[in-house]
Design a protein around this motif. Sequence first.
Motif, PDB file in Angstrom:
ATOM      1  N   ILE A   6       0.874  -1.169   0.000  1.00 58.22           N
ATOM      2  CA  ILE A   6       0.000   0.000   0.000  1.00 58.22           C
ATOM      3  C   ILE A   6       0.910   1.218   0.000  1.00 58.22           C
ATOM      4  O   ILE A   6       1.842   1.319   0.790  1.00 58.22           O
ATOM      5  CB  ILE A   6      -1.051   0.000   1.130  1.00 58.22           C
ATOM      6  N   PHE A   7       0.626   2.089  -0.934  1.00 61.06           N
ATOM      7  CA  PHE A   7       1.587   3.077  -1.358  1.00 61.06           C
ATOM      8  C   PHE A   7       0.899   4.430  -1.475  1.00 61.06           C
ATOM      9  O   PHE A   7      -0.290   4.502  -1.766  1.00 61.06           O
ATOM     10  CB  PHE A   7       2.044   2.611  -2.747  1.00 61.06           C
ATOM     11  N   GLY A   8       1.636   5.500  -1.258  1.00 62.63           N
ATOM     12  CA  GLY A   8       1.064   6.838  -1.397  1.00 62.63           C
ATOM     13  C   GLY A   8       1.876   7.816  -0.588  1.00 62.63           C
ATOM     14  O   GLY A   8       2.662   7.408   0.275  1.00 62.63           O
ATOM     15  N   PRO A   9       1.687   9.116  -0.816  1.00 55.52           N
ATOM     16  CA  PRO A   9       2.463  10.125  -0.081  1.00 55.52           C
ATOM     17  C   PRO A   9       2.109  10.133   1.400  1.00 55.52           C
ATOM     18  O   PRO A   9       1.087   9.564   1.807  1.00 55.52           O
ATOM     19  CB  PRO A   9       2.055  11.435  -0.759  1.00 55.52           C
ATOM     20  N   PRO A  10       2.936  10.807   2.237  1.00 55.40           N
ATOM     21  CA  PRO A  10       2.619  10.906   3.655  1.00 55.40           C
ATOM     22  C   PRO A  10       1.249  11.544   3.841  1.00 55.40           C
ATOM     23  O   PRO A  10       0.950  12.559   3.206  1.00 55.40           O
ATOM     24  CB  PRO A  10       3.705  11.832   4.222  1.00 55.40           C
ATOM     25  N   GLY A  11       0.432  10.935   4.674  1.00 54.91           N
ATOM     26  CA  GLY A  11      -0.910  11.474   4.912  1.00 54.91           C
ATOM     27  C   GLY A  11      -1.955  10.969   3.946  1.00 54.91           C
ATOM     28  O   GLY A  11      -3.111  11.370   4.011  1.00 54.91           O
ATOM     29  N   ARG A  89      10.215   2.144   0.085  1.00 57.34           N
ATOM     30  CA  ARG A  89      10.167   3.587  -0.129  1.00 57.34           C
ATOM     31  C   ARG A  89      11.242   4.045  -1.102  1.00 57.34           C
ATOM     32  O   ARG A  89      11.328   5.245  -1.398  1.00 57.34           O
ATOM     33  CB  ARG A  89      10.369   4.300   1.199  1.00 57.34           C
ATOM     34  N   THR A  90      12.062   3.134  -1.582  1.00 56.40           N
ATOM     35  CA  THR A  90      13.042   3.451  -2.626  1.00 56.40           C
ATOM     36  C   THR A  90      13.041   2.280  -3.612  1.00 56.40           C
ATOM     37  O   THR A  90      12.581   1.175  -3.265  1.00 56.40           O
ATOM     38  CB  THR A  90      14.478   3.596  -2.052  1.00 56.40           C
ATOM     39  N   VAL A  91      13.582   2.540  -4.815  1.00 54.85           N
ATOM     40  CA  VAL A  91      13.650   1.449  -5.800  1.00 54.85           C
ATOM     41  C   VAL A  91      14.553   0.328  -5.262  1.00 54.85           C
ATOM     42  O   VAL A  91      14.265  -0.858  -5.436  1.00 54.85           O
ATOM     43  CB  VAL A  91      14.114   1.978  -7.178  1.00 54.85           C
ATOM     44  N   ASP A  92      15.619   0.688  -4.552  1.00 54.88           N
ATOM     45  CA  ASP A  92      16.502  -0.344  -3.986  1.00 54.88           C
ATOM     46  C   ASP A  92      15.764  -1.210  -2.957  1.00 54.88           C
ATOM     47  O   ASP A  92      15.951  -2.425  -2.904  1.00 54.88           O
ATOM     48  CB  ASP A  92      17.733   0.290  -3.318  1.00 54.88           C
ATOM     49  N   GLN A  93      14.907  -0.570  -2.145  1.00 57.16           N
ATOM     50  CA  GLN A  93      14.126  -1.358  -1.177  1.00 57.16           C
ATOM     51  C   GLN A  93      13.163  -2.294  -1.914  1.00 57.16           C
ATOM     52  O   GLN A  93      12.905  -3.413  -1.466  1.00 57.16           O
ATOM     53  CB  GLN A  93      13.309  -0.443  -0.255  1.00 57.16           C
ATOM     54  N   ILE A 147       6.963  15.280   1.794  1.00 54.38           N
ATOM     55  CA  ILE A 147       6.292  15.170   0.486  1.00 54.38           C
ATOM     56  C   ILE A 147       7.339  15.232  -0.640  1.00 54.38           C
ATOM     57  O   ILE A 147       7.282  14.458  -1.599  1.00 54.38           O
ATOM     58  CB  ILE A 147       5.199  16.262   0.335  1.00 54.38           C
ATOM     59  N   ASP A 148       8.338  16.117  -0.496  1.00 52.24           N
ATOM     60  CA  ASP A 148       9.412  16.204  -1.506  1.00 52.24           C
ATOM     61  C   ASP A 148      10.205  14.896  -1.596  1.00 52.24           C
ATOM     62  O   ASP A 148      10.532  14.422  -2.687  1.00 52.24           O
ATOM     63  CB  ASP A 148      10.404  17.330  -1.156  1.00 52.24           C
ATOM     64  N   VAL A 149      10.518  14.325  -0.424  1.00 51.27           N
ATOM     65  CA  VAL A 149      11.273  13.052  -0.399  1.00 51.27           C
ATOM     66  C   VAL A 149      10.448  11.964  -1.088  1.00 51.27           C
ATOM     67  O   VAL A 149      10.962  11.150  -1.858  1.00 51.27           O
ATOM     68  CB  VAL A 149      11.638  12.656   1.062  1.00 51.27           C
ATOM     69  N   TYR A 150       9.138  11.984  -0.842  1.00 50.70           N
ATOM     70  CA  TYR A 150       8.258  11.008  -1.506  1.00 50.70           C
ATOM     71  C   TYR A 150       8.348  11.164  -3.021  1.00 50.70           C
ATOM     72  O   TYR A 150       8.532  10.186  -3.749  1.00 50.70           O
ATOM     73  CB  TYR A 150       6.798  11.189  -1.033  1.00 50.70           C
ATOM     74  N   ARG A 151       8.232  12.421  -3.501  1.00 50.26           N
ATOM     75  CA  ARG A 151       8.250  12.650  -4.958  1.00 50.26           C
ATOM     76  C   ARG A 151       9.594  12.224  -5.566  1.00 50.26           C
ATOM     77  O   ARG A 151       9.622  11.624  -6.639  1.00 50.26           O
ATOM     78  CB  ARG A 151       8.007  14.129  -5.293  1.00 50.26           C
ATOM     79  N   THR A 154      10.597   8.054  -3.596  1.00 49.62           N
ATOM     80  CA  THR A 154       9.631   6.949  -3.486  1.00 49.62           C
ATOM     81  C   THR A 154       8.794   6.797  -4.749  1.00 49.62           C
ATOM     82  O   THR A 154       8.570   5.681  -5.227  1.00 49.62           O
ATOM     83  CB  THR A 154       8.735   7.161  -2.237  1.00 49.62           C
ATOM     84  N   GLU A 155       8.356   7.933  -5.316  1.00 47.30           N
ATOM     85  CA  GLU A 155       7.463   7.851  -6.486  1.00 47.30           C
ATOM     86  C   GLU A 155       8.071   7.071  -7.671  1.00 47.30           C
ATOM     87  O   GLU A 155       7.313   6.417  -8.402  1.00 47.30           O
ATOM     88  CB  GLU A 155       7.059   9.260  -6.915  1.00 47.30           C
ATOM     89  N   PRO A 156       9.398   7.095  -7.872  1.00 48.36           N
ATOM     90  CA  PRO A 156       9.944   6.290  -8.982  1.00 48.36           C
ATOM     91  C   PRO A 156       9.585   4.800  -8.918  1.00 48.36           C
ATOM     92  O   PRO A 156       9.622   4.102  -9.931  1.00 48.36           O
ATOM     93  CB  PRO A 156      11.460   6.502  -8.862  1.00 48.36           C
ATOM     94  N   ILE A 157       9.195   4.328  -7.741  1.00 46.75           N
ATOM     95  CA  ILE A 157       8.790   2.912  -7.628  1.00 46.75           C
ATOM     96  C   ILE A 157       7.538   2.659  -8.479  1.00 46.75           C
ATOM     97  O   ILE A 157       7.323   1.553  -8.964  1.00 46.75           O
ATOM     98  CB  ILE A 157       8.490   2.530  -6.151  1.00 46.75           C
ATOM     99  N   ILE A 158       6.715   3.721  -8.657  1.00 48.95           N
ATOM    100  CA  ILE A 158       5.472   3.526  -9.424  1.00 48.95           C
ATOM    101  C   ILE A 158       5.806   3.068 -10.846  1.00 48.95           C
ATOM    102  O   ILE A 158       5.240   2.092 -11.342  1.00 48.95           O
ATOM    103  CB  ILE A 158       4.614   4.814  -9.419  1.00 48.95           C
TER     104      ILE A 158
END
Length: 191
Positions: A6-11, A89-93, A147-151, A154-158
Amino acid sequence: MVNFLIFGPPGSGKGTQSVKLAEKFRLVHLSTGDMLRAEISAGTDLGKKMSSIMAKGELVPDEVVIEMIAAKIDSTRGFAGFLFDGFPRTVDQTAALEKMLEARGMKIDCMLVLEVGHDELVKRLILRAEQSGRPDDKDPAVIENRIDVYRSKTEPIIDYCIKKGLYKPVDGVGSIDDIFVRLSDVMKEFV
Ligand code: B4P
């Protein structure tokens, strides 16, 4: 075993929905955020090291969360599968999780992505700060950083998961019950 991310930005409601979904589908809910906060509350050496990173809204090192998740997977029995919340939360993870599951005869079956706009995220986290006492919810600058860290990280995982056919976007705006129904409808196809 059926395994969901389950994935999505903080909040975006990951933690909120995960508790309900895990119960409904008999899944083990693994939240790296909760595990890290438990280390901090228990005052462990790991918790002490990670608390300042988390208070700034940065990600803790990949190897820390990968090790925590591997230990949990190996100590869990008797469930229909896992619901990974806030991990990867990262592509490596993500690559590490795939390897970990593959070595145990499993795979990621579906990535649920909660879609919520920036202003709604900030509003929810500021509201939560009033009750949670979480240092990363209190400061608007830290919320923006998360939110910036997510973008950026983390978002590259999508994209990675779209290529693998795992991506299932879900509208994350509305009542908690309505979003639960939307997520459940997607998950039913897999269980
Ligand atoms: P997390 O614990 O994962 O925190 P989060 O991104 O803020 O999401 P959370 O699940 O708690 O909130 P939710 O959206 O449910 O991570 C915290 C920190 O730990 C990270 O910043 C990082 O430092 C570290 N970390 C964790 N995992 C890591 C990893 N894998 N690698 C590296 N570092 C890691 O809910 C937010 C609020 O919205 C709640 O108050 C809720 O009540 C409300 N809400 C939910 N749904 C709503 C709705 N439909 N309408 C209105 N409000 C709603």
